[in-house]
Design an enzyme around this catalytic site. Structure first.
Site, PDB file in Angstrom:
ATOM      1  N   PRO A 171      29.712  37.143  34.258  1.00  0.00           N
ATOM      2  CG  PRO A 171      27.765  38.137  33.411  1.00  0.00           C
ATOM      3  CD  PRO A 171      28.965  38.413  34.286  1.00  0.00           C
ATOM      4  CD  GLU A 174      33.288  34.501  38.980  1.00  0.00           C
ATOM      5  OE1 GLU A 174      33.603  35.428  38.207  1.00  0.00           O
ATOM      6  OE2 GLU A 174      33.185  34.660  40.218  1.00  0.00           O
ATOM      7  CB  CYS A 202      31.665  48.584  35.793  1.00  0.00           C
ATOM      8  SG  CYS A 202      31.086  47.690  37.218  1.00  0.00           S
TER       9      CYS A 202
HETATM   10  N1  SAM Z   1      34.282  40.167  33.298  1.00  0.00           N
HETATM   11  C1  SAM Z   1      32.876  39.923  33.585  1.00  0.00           C
HETATM   12  C2  SAM Z   1      32.064  40.197  32.334  1.00  0.00           C
HETATM   13  O1  SAM Z   1      32.524  41.001  31.482  1.00  0.00           O
HETATM   14  O2  SAM Z   1      30.999  39.610  32.173  1.00  0.00           O
HETATM   15  C3  SAM Z   1      32.390  40.718  34.775  1.00  0.00           C
HETATM   16  C4  SAM Z   1      33.245  40.502  35.968  1.00  0.00           C
HETATM   17  S1  SAM Z   1      32.672  41.246  37.458  1.00  0.00           S
HETATM   18  C5  SAM Z   1      33.029  42.919  37.210  1.00  0.00           C
HETATM   19  C6  SAM Z   1      33.906  40.739  38.595  1.00  0.00           C
HETATM   20  C7  SAM Z   1      33.975  39.247  38.867  1.00  0.00           C
HETATM   21  O3  SAM Z   1      35.028  39.013  39.818  1.00  0.00           O
HETATM   22  C8  SAM Z   1      32.711  38.671  39.490  1.00  0.00           C
HETATM   23  O4  SAM Z   1      32.231  37.610  38.698  1.00  0.00           O
HETATM   24  C9  SAM Z   1      33.143  38.185  40.861  1.00  0.00           C
HETATM   25  O5  SAM Z   1      32.508  37.002  41.257  1.00  0.00           O
HETATM   26  C10 SAM Z   1      34.637  37.964  40.689  1.00  0.00           C
HETATM   27  N2  SAM Z   1      35.385  38.052  41.955  1.00  0.00           N
HETATM   28  C11 SAM Z   1      34.902  38.414  43.181  1.00  0.00           C
HETATM   29  N3  SAM Z   1      35.897  38.317  44.088  1.00  0.00           N
HETATM   30  C12 SAM Z   1      36.999  37.900  43.442  1.00  0.00           C
HETATM   31  C13 SAM Z   1      38.330  37.595  43.856  1.00  0.00           C
HETATM   32  N4  SAM Z   1      38.708  37.748  45.124  1.00  0.00           N
HETATM   33  N5  SAM Z   1      39.193  37.153  42.926  1.00  0.00           N
HETATM   34  C14 SAM Z   1      38.821  37.016  41.648  1.00  0.00           C
HETATM   35  N6  SAM Z   1      37.575  37.297  41.200  1.00  0.00           N
HETATM   36  C15 SAM Z   1      36.681  37.723  42.086  1.00  0.00           C
END
Ligand code: SAM
Length: 458
Positions: free
Chosen positions: A125, A148, A245
């Site tokens: 987010p 995203e 995480c």
């Molecule tokens: N960086 C964000 C923050 O600090 O608020 C949190 C990111 S969260 C750990 C990982 C993100 O990667 C999610 O928003 C998810 O939707 C996205 N994601 C999921 N599959 C993905 C893909 N195949 N390629 C790139 N991003 C992806």
């Protein structure tokens, strides 16, 4: 399953954690995960306020100079300063990202010409992106691409980025492989990868229920695909941050080692943060790697040789008197957008130069252009995003400081009365921070808060 205190942890997870931490340390970390409440931390927005709001003053210091680890979780939803983007609620461990600021400063000194480009690939987010934007204030000629891939999450990302108020940002909703058309474009790439979420165990029982070794392996394979797709976009000598995480080495150290050997990268640092560590929150894995090659020698700029399409420089800047110095204004369809002067051209080239990116926003939308009544002169109206942004020249619109009740009423899209306020557009401030925009018609006000930002709790 191992039952400990408030939580039940999968046995295999505890076995893996024991391999990583050793039998002495593991008991301590497991008892933090299972027997203590999740931590809460905030990071203050330097675009909006230099001072830590008084309600956070008792918080402990974090890895970020803007961060505070709080003794308990306040009700953020009922704080207008939260909605105004005066701070971001973020896990304290993730704030370790700030350790790359000295590296970025050095890189900029080594290559002072051209834009300094940063990509946050998995950005929703918006925790890392808002943090990067705070840091990039200190890197001249820089801008961020905040991406995203999941559409619904990209909308939330866009809202959080707008609230933060930096104008040197492009928000995209693209697959990692779509960036390859840019070539070796980015100085820094942050991959905060989707993961098995072991660091979420204290906050989210669902993360515990969904944990399995099969899922860990699936996540690790997906992380490698994401890294493979995006590494061709990093400049020679550029910086990669890979973080998760989660705690297991399959998604963390093994992937770092694989990336280093597969792409000839140097590992600069890798470290885990566990619940209970001083200054840490829920858990985080951070690594930084440098791509081979000499920094600043080659690398390609996205827009080189490409002409700009659409968007015309605004000829009559005096029509939009609400903008600080240092920004260029462009008319893009029915919107007038502001871009930081130093990066206007590369930002426009990136968004309009034919790259295969799905761009949701770039720069700050400061005003809309409406046709005047019965074909009269066009009317320029301020946008809500103007008052959220660093672009807004304070005091160029009348400002009225409102009470907590009035600020919350505004956020519920009510119509606060503004006795004595001038007619026309008025900015509502709360705690001195621009928080609302209304059109005061004298006997009533039009509330110009976008419906998607409406506060839905009473
Ligand atoms: N960086 C964000 C923050 O600090 O608020 C949190 C990111 S969260 C750990 C990982 C993100 O990667 C999610 O928003 C998810 O939707 C996205 N994601 C999921 N599959 C993905 C893909 N195949 N390629 C790139 N991003 C992806």
């Amino acid at each position: 399953m191992i039952l400990c205190g408030m939580q039940t942890l999968p046995e295999e997870f505890v076995r893996q954690l024991t391999i990583s931490l050793g039998p002495e340390r593991v008991g301590e970390v497991v008892s933090f995960i299972t027997g203590s409440p999740a931590s809460t931390a905030v990071r203050v927005n330097p675009f909006k306020t230099e001072a830590v709001p008084p309600q956070f003053a008792s918080g402990k210091e974090t890895y970020s100079r803007w961060g505070r680890l709080l003794p308990e979780r306040p009700d953020f939803a009922l704080d207008p300063l939260f909605h105004a983007g005066a701070y971001y609620v973020q896990d304290a461990s993730s704030m370790y990202l700030e350790s790359i600021l000295p590296l970025m400063t050095r890189m900029r000194e080594e290559r002072p010409e051209g834009p300094f480009t940063v990509l946050d690939l998995c950005a929703a987010p918006g925790g890392k992106s808002t943090h990067l934007l705070s840091m990039l204030r200190e890197i001249p000629g820089s801008f961020l691409v905040s991406n995203e891939v999941i559409r619904s999450r990209a909308s939330v990302l866009y809202e959080n980025i707008s609230k933060w108020g930096a104008a040197n940002v492009v928000v995209t909703n693209s697959d990692p492989s779509d960036f390859q058309s840019l070539g070796e474009y980015f100085d820094v790439i942050v991959v905060d990868a989707p993961c098995s979420g072991e660091g979420m165990f204290r906050k989210d029982p669902e993360a515990v229920a969904q944990w399995s070794m099969d899922n860990v392996r699936l996540c690790a394979a997906r992380q490698r695909r994401i890294l493979s797709d995006i590494l061709p976009c990093l400049r020679p000598g550029g910086l990669l941050v890979y973080s998760t995480c989660t705690f297991n080495p399959v998604e963390d150290e093994d992937n770092v080692a694989w990336t280093a050997s597969q792409y000839g990268m140097e590992v600069l640092e890798q470290r885990h943060f566990y619940p209970g560590d001083p200054g840490a929150g829920e858990g985080f894995f951070f690594s930084s790697l440098r791509k081979g090659g000499t920094y600043g020698v080659s690398g390609r700029s996205a827009g080189k040789g490409r002409g700009r399409s659409g968007g015309a420089p605004l000829r009559f800047k005096e029509d939009v008197p609400w903008v600080n110095e240092g920004f260029h204004l462009f008319r893009c369809g029915s919107l007038i957008k502001a871009f930081p002067a130093a990066v206007t051209v590369p930002m426009l080239e990136l968004t309009e130069g034919g790259a295969r990116l799905r761009v949701l926003a770039s720069g700050t939308a400061v005003a809309g252009v409406k046709d005047g009544r019965s074909g009269g002169k066009q009317v320029i109206v301020p946008q809500f995003s103007l008052i959220q942004s660093e672009v807004y020249r304070r005091g160029s619109l009348p400002e009225v400081e409102v009470s907590l009740d009035a600020a919350l009423e505004y956020l519920r899209r009510g119509l606060p009365a503004l006795p004595g306020a001038p007619a026309g557009y008025v900015v509502l401030t709360y705690g001195g921070v621009p928080s609302g925009l209304v059109k005061n018609l004298g006997n009533r006000c039009n509330n110009l808060l976008p419906p998607s930002l409406r506060l839905r709790i009473s």
